[in-house]
Design a protein around this motif. Structure first.
Motif, PDB file in Angstrom:
ATOM      1  N   LEU A   1       1.068  -1.661   0.035  1.00  0.00           N
ATOM      2  CA  LEU A   1       0.207   0.143   0.268  1.00  0.00           C
ATOM      3  C   LEU A   1       0.770   1.023  -0.315  1.00  0.00           C
ATOM      4  O   LEU A   1       1.477   1.543   0.645  1.00  0.00           O
ATOM      5  CB  LEU A   1      -0.881   0.096   1.183  1.00  0.00           C
TER       6      LEU A   1
ATOM      7  N   LEU B   1      -7.822   2.744   3.246  1.00  0.00           N
ATOM      8  CA  LEU B   1      -8.055   2.089   3.913  1.00  0.00           C
ATOM      9  C   LEU B   1      -8.573   1.242   4.946  1.00  0.00           C
ATOM     10  O   LEU B   1      -8.871   0.009   5.878  1.00  0.00           O
ATOM     11  CB  LEU B   1      -7.586   0.557   3.111  1.00  0.00           C
TER      12      LEU B   1
ATOM     13  N   LYS C   1     -10.731  -0.464   7.509  1.00  0.00           N
ATOM     14  CA  LYS C   1     -10.974  -1.934   7.366  1.00  0.00           C
ATOM     15  C   LYS C   1      -9.374  -2.480   7.869  1.00  0.00           C
ATOM     16  O   LYS C   1      -9.754  -3.387   8.643  1.00  0.00           O
ATOM     17  CB  LYS C   1     -11.339  -2.454   5.646  1.00  0.00           C
ATOM     18  N   ILE C   2      -8.116  -1.598   7.626  1.00  0.00           N
ATOM     19  CA  ILE C   2      -6.758  -2.357   8.302  1.00  0.00           C
ATOM     20  C   ILE C   2      -6.826  -2.224   9.940  1.00  0.00           C
ATOM     21  O   ILE C   2      -6.885  -3.264  10.943  1.00  0.00           O
ATOM     22  CB  ILE C   2      -5.847  -1.398   7.953  1.00  0.00           C
TER      23      ILE C   2
ATOM     24  N   ALA D   1      -1.149  -5.208   2.237  1.00  0.00           N
ATOM     25  CA  ALA D   1      -2.059  -5.734   2.641  1.00  0.00           C
ATOM     26  C   ALA D   1      -2.671  -6.752   1.737  1.00  0.00           C
ATOM     27  O   ALA D   1      -2.754  -7.150   0.352  1.00  0.00           O
ATOM     28  CB  ALA D   1      -3.350  -4.491   2.058  1.00  0.00           C
TER      29      ALA D   1
ATOM     30  N   PHE E   1      -5.463  -9.519   0.029  1.00  0.00           N
ATOM     31  CA  PHE E   1      -6.781  -9.164  -0.505  1.00  0.00           C
ATOM     32  C   PHE E   1      -6.751 -11.309  -0.761  1.00  0.00           C
ATOM     33  O   PHE E   1      -7.133 -11.814  -1.443  1.00  0.00           O
ATOM     34  CB  PHE E   1      -7.420  -8.789  -1.195  1.00  0.00           C
TER      35      PHE E   1
ATOM     36  N   GLU F   1     -11.424  -8.428  -1.374  1.00  0.00           N
ATOM     37  CA  GLU F   1     -11.739  -7.913  -0.190  1.00  0.00           C
ATOM     38  C   GLU F   1     -10.571  -8.456   0.807  1.00  0.00           C
ATOM     39  O   GLU F   1     -10.098  -9.546   0.833  1.00  0.00           O
ATOM     40  CB  GLU F   1     -13.039  -9.109   0.534  1.00  0.00           C
ATOM     41  N   LEU F   2     -10.048  -7.558   1.758  1.00  0.00           N
ATOM     42  CA  LEU F   2      -9.252  -6.544   2.716  1.00  0.00           C
ATOM     43  C   LEU F   2      -9.001  -8.138   3.600  1.00  0.00           C
ATOM     44  O   LEU F   2     -10.773  -8.527   4.442  1.00  0.00           O
ATOM     45  CB  LEU F   2      -9.006  -6.122   3.012  1.00  0.00           C
TER      46      LEU F   2
ATOM     47  N   THR G   1      -5.828  -9.959   5.040  1.00  0.00           N
ATOM     48  CA  THR G   1      -4.928  -9.534   5.370  1.00  0.00           C
ATOM     49  C   THR G   1      -4.060  -8.813   5.793  1.00  0.00           C
ATOM     50  O   THR G   1      -3.760  -7.925   4.819  1.00  0.00           O
ATOM     51  CB  THR G   1      -4.539 -11.370   5.801  1.00  0.00           C
ATOM     52  N   ILE G   2      -2.980  -8.526   6.728  1.00  0.00           N
ATOM     53  CA  ILE G   2      -2.491  -7.214   6.917  1.00  0.00           C
ATOM     54  C   ILE G   2      -1.258  -7.645   7.761  1.00  0.00           C
ATOM     55  O   ILE G   2      -0.950  -8.469   8.409  1.00  0.00           O
ATOM     56  CB  ILE G   2      -2.559  -6.059   7.209  1.00  0.00           C
TER      57      ILE G   2
ATOM     58  N   GLY H   1      -5.455 -11.578  10.031  1.00  0.00           N
ATOM     59  CA  GLY H   1      -6.116 -11.751   9.332  1.00  0.00           C
ATOM     60  C   GLY H   1      -6.423 -13.408   9.309  1.00  0.00           C
ATOM     61  O   GLY H   1      -6.431 -14.384   9.791  1.00  0.00           O
TER      62      GLY H   1
END
Length: 148
Positions: free
Chosen positions: A9, A17, A20-21, A57, A59, A63-64, A66-67, A88
Motif C-alpha cells: 500500500l 483503507l 478496514k485495516i 495488504a 486480498f 476483499e481485505l 490480512t495485513i 487476518g
C-alpha cells in the motif's frame, strides 16, 4: 477456489483503507508483546503516515483479508525492519504465496534483519512457519501502578 492477491500500500491507499485495516492492526496489537504500552493500531497508523512503515495488504476475492505491517529502523549501522502488525484470515495461505516475494522485496531494499516481538507461546509459530531464528528473549517488567 479463492483468488488471493497482495498489494504494497502507498501511504494514501493505507489511509483510504484504514477503516478496514484498523481492526486487523488492533487484533495484532492485542497479541503482541509490546501492545499494552507501545504498539496499538494508532502506533501502526502513525508509523505509516510518517513514512516509517509500510503495509502489505492481502486480498481474498477483492476483499481485505490480512495485513502485514513492517517498520524500518537502524540497529548498530545495519538496516533492519520489525513486524509491527500481522493479522487476518487465511494467513497461512497468504504466507505460502507471498512470503518469499516480501522477503525478496526487503532484501532488495537492503534490509539485513527482520525482527518481531511476540509472546513466547507464539514464537514457535514464527520460527516454524515463517523461518525466523530465535536470537534472544525480550522480557519486560512494568513498573507502573504496582502495589508492594
Amino acid at each position: 477456489m479463492s483468488d488471493l492477491s497482495i498489494e504494497l500500500l502507498t501511504q494514501e491507499r493505507a489511509i483510504e483503507l484504514w477503516p478496514k485495516i484498523a481492526p486487523l492492526a488492533e487484533k495484532s496489537a492485542l497479541g503482541n508483546v509490546m501492545s499494552a504500552s507501545d504498539m496499538d493500531s494508532q502506533y501502526v497508523f502513525n508509523a505509516v503516515c510518517a513514512d516509517e512503515a509500510v503495509i502489505f495488504a492481502g486480498f481474498e476475492n477483492g476483499e481485505l483479508a490480512t495485513i502485514l505491517g513492517i517498520q524500518f529502523s537502524d540497529a548498530n549501522g545495519h538496516k533492519c525492519a520489525d513486524i509491527i502488525a500481522m493479522a487476518g484470515r487465511r494467513l497461512t495461505k497468504f504466507k505460502q504465496q507471498f512470503w518469499g516475494p516480501i522477503l525478496d522485496w526487503l532484501r532488495a531494499n537492503e534490509i539485513e534483519f527482520l525482527d518481531s516481538y511476540v509472546p513466547t507461546e507464539r514464537a514457535m509459530l514464527y520460527i516454524n512457519k515463517f523461518g525466523f531464528d530465535k536470537s534472544c528473549a525480550h522480557i519486560r517488567m512494568s513498573l507502573g501502578n504496582q502495589n508492594g
